[in-house]
Design a protein around this motif. Sequence first.
Motif, mmCIF file in Angstrom:
data_model
loop_
_atom_site.group_PDB
_atom_site.id
_atom_site.type_symbol
_atom_site.label_atom_id
_atom_site.label_comp_id
_atom_site.label_asym_id
_atom_site.label_seq_id
_atom_site.Cartn_x
_atom_site.Cartn_y
_atom_site.Cartn_z
ATOM 1 N N ASP A 65 0.867 -1.199 0.078
ATOM 2 C CA ASP A 65 0.087 0.068 -0.104
ATOM 3 C C ASP A 65 0.790 1.241 -0.047
ATOM 4 O OD1 ASP A 65 -2.454 1.296 0.202
ATOM 5 O OD2 ASP A 65 -2.578 1.504 2.227
ATOM 6 N N THR A 66 0.283 2.213 -0.506
ATOM 7 C CA THR A 66 0.823 3.812 -0.438
ATOM 8 C C THR A 66 0.057 4.793 0.046
ATOM 9 O OG1 THR A 66 2.235 3.221 -2.572
ATOM 10 C CG2 THR A 66 2.270 5.427 -1.787
ATOM 11 N N GLU A 67 0.165 5.143 1.376
ATOM 12 C CA GLU A 67 -0.520 6.122 2.022
ATOM 13 C C GLU A 67 0.051 7.431 1.974
ATOM 14 O OE1 GLU A 67 -2.290 6.689 6.336
ATOM 15 O OE2 GLU A 67 -1.761 4.458 5.754
ATOM 16 N N ASP A 68 -0.658 8.567 1.582
ATOM 17 C CA ASP A 68 -0.481 9.824 1.472
ATOM 18 C C ASP A 68 -0.685 10.286 2.904
ATOM 19 O OD1 ASP A 68 0.616 10.546 -0.998
ATOM 20 O OD2 ASP A 68 -1.268 10.350 -1.957
ATOM 21 N N GLN A 69 -0.106 11.078 3.351
ATOM 22 C CA GLN A 69 -0.238 11.557 4.698
ATOM 23 C C GLN A 69 0.160 13.175 4.738
ATOM 24 O OE1 GLN A 69 2.053 9.469 7.638
ATOM 25 N NE2 GLN A 69 0.561 7.855 7.869
ATOM 26 N N ASP A 70 -0.326 14.026 5.766
ATOM 27 C CA ASP A 70 -0.114 15.316 5.837
ATOM 28 C C ASP A 70 1.256 15.824 5.732
ATOM 29 O OD1 ASP A 70 -2.765 15.706 6.134
ATOM 30 O OD2 ASP A 70 -2.566 16.005 7.940
ATOM 31 N N ASP A 71 2.220 14.894 6.054
ATOM 32 C CA ASP A 71 3.687 15.494 6.197
ATOM 33 C C ASP A 71 4.531 14.503 5.460
ATOM 34 O OD1 ASP A 71 3.162 13.395 7.867
ATOM 35 O OD2 ASP A 71 4.954 14.028 9.391
ATOM 36 N N GLY A 72 3.879 13.626 4.757
ATOM 37 C CA GLY A 72 4.608 12.451 3.806
ATOM 38 C C GLY A 72 4.068 11.651 3.105
ATOM 39 N N LEU A 73 4.566 10.594 3.203
ATOM 40 C CA LEU A 73 4.151 9.228 2.316
ATOM 41 C C LEU A 73 4.587 8.065 3.188
ATOM 42 C CD1 LEU A 73 2.902 8.573 -0.566
ATOM 43 C CD2 LEU A 73 5.221 8.526 -1.190
ATOM 44 N N VAL A 74 3.714 6.914 3.351
ATOM 45 C CA VAL A 74 4.095 5.972 3.829
ATOM 46 C C VAL A 74 3.643 4.500 2.964
ATOM 47 C CG1 VAL A 74 3.575 4.213 5.961
ATOM 48 C CG2 VAL A 74 3.489 6.764 6.305
ATOM 49 N N LEU A 75 4.827 4.004 2.925
ATOM 50 C CA LEU A 75 4.830 2.776 1.960
ATOM 51 C C LEU A 75 4.814 1.543 2.869
ATOM 52 C CD1 LEU A 75 6.571 4.742 0.052
ATOM 53 C CD2 LEU A 75 5.919 3.123 -1.584
ATOM 54 N N THR A 76 4.193 0.451 2.393
ATOM 55 C CA THR A 76 4.213 -0.738 3.098
ATOM 56 C C THR A 76 4.365 -1.984 2.171
ATOM 57 O OG1 THR A 76 1.857 -1.338 3.118
ATOM 58 C CG2 THR A 76 2.629 -0.339 5.050
ATOM 59 N N PHE A 77 5.320 -2.789 2.595
ATOM 60 C CA PHE A 77 5.765 -4.089 1.740
ATOM 61 C C PHE A 77 5.564 -5.278 2.277
ATOM 62 C CE2 PHE A 77 8.314 -0.120 1.462
ATOM 63 C CZ PHE A 77 8.470 0.010 -0.192
ATOM 64 N N THR A 78 5.701 -6.466 1.372
ATOM 65 C CA THR A 78 5.404 -7.680 1.876
ATOM 66 C C THR A 78 6.797 -8.350 2.202
ATOM 67 O OG1 THR A 78 5.653 -8.528 -0.365
ATOM 68 C CG2 THR A 78 3.239 -8.165 0.508
#
Length: 135
Positions: free
Chosen positions: A117-130
Amino acid sequence: MTESSNPGDYLRQGRKNRMLRELDHDPYHSKLKIKEPNVCPECRATFQHGRWSWGDAAAGAHEQLCPACQRIRDRVPAAFLTLHGEFLGEHKDEIMHLIDTFEKGERTEHPLKRIMDTEDQDDGLVLTFTDAHLA
Protein backbone atom coordinates in the motif's frame (compact mmCIF):
# COMPACT_ATOMS: atom_id res chain seq x y z
CA MET A 1 26.62 -8.94 36.60
CA THR A 2 26.73 -12.71 36.57
CA GLU A 3 25.39 -15.11 34.00
CA SER A 4 22.08 -16.65 34.99
CA SER A 5 21.57 -20.38 34.66
CA ASN A 6 17.95 -19.74 33.71
CA PRO A 7 17.77 -19.23 29.91
CA GLY A 8 14.53 -17.27 30.30
CA ASP A 9 16.13 -14.70 32.60
CA TYR A 10 16.90 -12.09 29.96
CA LEU A 11 17.94 -9.37 32.39
CA ARG A 12 20.91 -11.31 33.71
CA GLN A 13 22.19 -12.92 30.53
CA GLY A 14 25.47 -11.80 29.05
CA ARG A 15 25.58 -9.97 25.76
CA LYS A 16 24.83 -12.24 22.85
CA ASN A 17 24.18 -11.73 19.20
CA ARG A 18 20.70 -10.26 19.28
CA MET A 19 20.03 -10.47 15.56
CA LEU A 20 16.71 -12.18 15.03
CA ARG A 21 16.75 -15.11 12.69
CA GLU A 22 14.24 -14.00 10.11
CA LEU A 23 12.71 -17.35 9.23
CA ASP A 24 12.24 -18.32 12.88
CA HIS A 25 10.39 -15.12 13.74
CA ASP A 26 8.29 -14.60 10.63
CA PRO A 27 4.80 -15.96 11.27
CA TYR A 28 4.16 -15.96 7.51
CA HIS A 29 7.00 -18.37 6.85
CA SER A 30 5.48 -21.82 6.57
CA LYS A 31 6.58 -24.15 9.35
CA LEU A 32 5.24 -27.12 7.39
CA LYS A 33 6.37 -28.31 4.00
CA ILE A 34 4.17 -26.91 1.24
CA LYS A 35 2.78 -29.52 -1.12
CA GLU A 36 4.20 -29.28 -4.61
CA PRO A 37 3.17 -28.22 -7.15
CA ASN A 38 1.18 -25.43 -5.57
CA VAL A 39 -0.44 -22.26 -6.91
CA CYS A 40 -1.64 -19.17 -5.09
CA PRO A 41 -5.33 -18.68 -5.93
CA GLU A 42 -5.02 -14.87 -5.78
CA CYS A 43 -1.80 -13.90 -7.58
CA ARG A 44 -1.21 -17.21 -9.43
CA ALA A 45 2.39 -17.52 -8.22
CA THR A 46 3.55 -21.13 -8.21
CA PHE A 47 5.52 -23.05 -5.60
CA GLN A 48 7.84 -25.58 -7.20
CA HIS A 49 11.27 -26.91 -6.31
CA GLY A 50 11.10 -25.27 -2.87
CA ARG A 51 10.47 -21.68 -3.94
CA TRP A 52 7.73 -19.32 -5.11
CA SER A 53 8.04 -18.12 -8.69
CA TRP A 54 5.96 -16.89 -11.58
CA GLY A 55 4.91 -19.44 -14.14
CA ASP A 56 2.15 -21.68 -15.31
CA ALA A 57 0.67 -23.96 -12.69
CA ALA A 58 0.87 -27.66 -13.30
CA ALA A 59 -2.36 -29.52 -13.89
CA GLY A 60 -3.89 -30.59 -10.60
CA ALA A 61 -1.74 -28.23 -8.52
CA HIS A 62 -2.73 -27.68 -4.91
CA GLU A 63 -4.01 -24.21 -3.98
CA GLN A 64 -2.61 -22.29 -1.04
CA LEU A 65 -2.14 -18.56 -0.49
CA CYS A 66 1.43 -17.40 -0.89
CA PRO A 67 2.92 -15.52 2.09
CA ALA A 68 2.66 -12.17 0.24
CA CYS A 69 -1.06 -12.57 -0.49
CA GLN A 70 -1.62 -13.73 3.10
CA ARG A 71 0.10 -10.58 4.41
CA ILE A 72 -1.98 -8.41 2.09
CA ARG A 73 -5.19 -10.13 3.17
CA ASP A 74 -4.30 -9.80 6.88
CA ARG A 75 -2.96 -6.24 6.40
CA VAL A 76 0.27 -7.11 8.21
CA PRO A 77 3.24 -5.56 6.37
CA ALA A 78 6.75 -6.89 6.78
CA ALA A 79 8.27 -3.41 6.40
CA PHE A 80 7.40 0.29 6.29
CA LEU A 81 9.08 3.11 4.43
CA THR A 82 8.23 6.65 5.54
CA LEU A 83 9.20 9.56 3.32
CA HIS A 84 8.77 13.24 4.17
CA GLY A 85 10.38 16.60 3.71
CA GLU A 86 10.74 19.34 1.14
CA PHE A 87 12.55 17.16 -1.36
CA LEU A 88 9.67 14.68 -1.39
CA GLY A 89 7.19 17.48 -2.01
CA GLU A 90 9.18 18.77 -4.97
CA HIS A 91 10.02 15.38 -6.52
CA LYS A 92 7.22 13.04 -5.44
CA ASP A 93 6.38 11.80 -8.96
CA GLU A 94 10.03 11.02 -9.73
CA ILE A 95 10.52 9.24 -6.41
CA MET A 96 7.37 7.15 -6.86
CA HIS A 97 8.44 6.25 -10.39
CA LEU A 98 11.82 5.02 -9.07
CA ILE A 99 10.15 3.01 -6.31
CA ASP A 100 7.62 1.47 -8.70
CA THR A 101 10.32 0.57 -11.23
CA PHE A 102 12.49 -1.05 -8.57
CA GLU A 103 9.55 -2.98 -7.12
CA LYS A 104 8.46 -4.26 -10.54
CA GLY A 105 11.98 -5.50 -11.21
CA GLU A 106 12.15 -7.30 -7.89
CA ARG A 107 8.63 -8.71 -8.25
CA THR A 108 9.44 -10.28 -11.64
CA GLU A 109 12.17 -12.37 -9.99
CA HIS A 110 10.63 -12.77 -6.52
CA PRO A 111 6.80 -12.96 -6.30
CA LEU A 112 6.85 -12.43 -2.54
CA LYS A 113 8.43 -8.96 -2.82
CA ARG A 114 5.62 -6.47 -3.40
CA ILE A 115 4.35 -3.07 -2.34
CA MET A 116 1.23 -3.56 -0.26
CA ASP A 117 0.00 0.00 0.00
CA THR A 118 0.97 3.63 -0.50
CA GLU A 119 -0.61 6.08 1.91
CA ASP A 120 -0.44 9.86 1.52
CA GLN A 121 -0.21 11.67 4.82
CA ASP A 122 -0.14 15.37 5.66
CA ASP A 123 3.62 15.43 6.20
CA GLY A 124 4.71 12.72 3.77
CA LEU A 125 4.18 9.28 2.39
CA VAL A 126 4.10 5.80 3.97
CA LEU A 127 4.70 2.69 1.88
CA THR A 128 4.17 -0.84 3.19
CA PHE A 129 5.84 -3.96 1.80
CA THR A 130 5.36 -7.71 1.91
CA ASP A 131 9.10 -8.30 2.31
CA ALA A 132 11.45 -6.61 4.76
CA HIS A 133 14.33 -6.49 2.28
CA LEU A 134 12.35 -4.63 -0.37
CA ALA A 135 12.01 -1.53 1.80
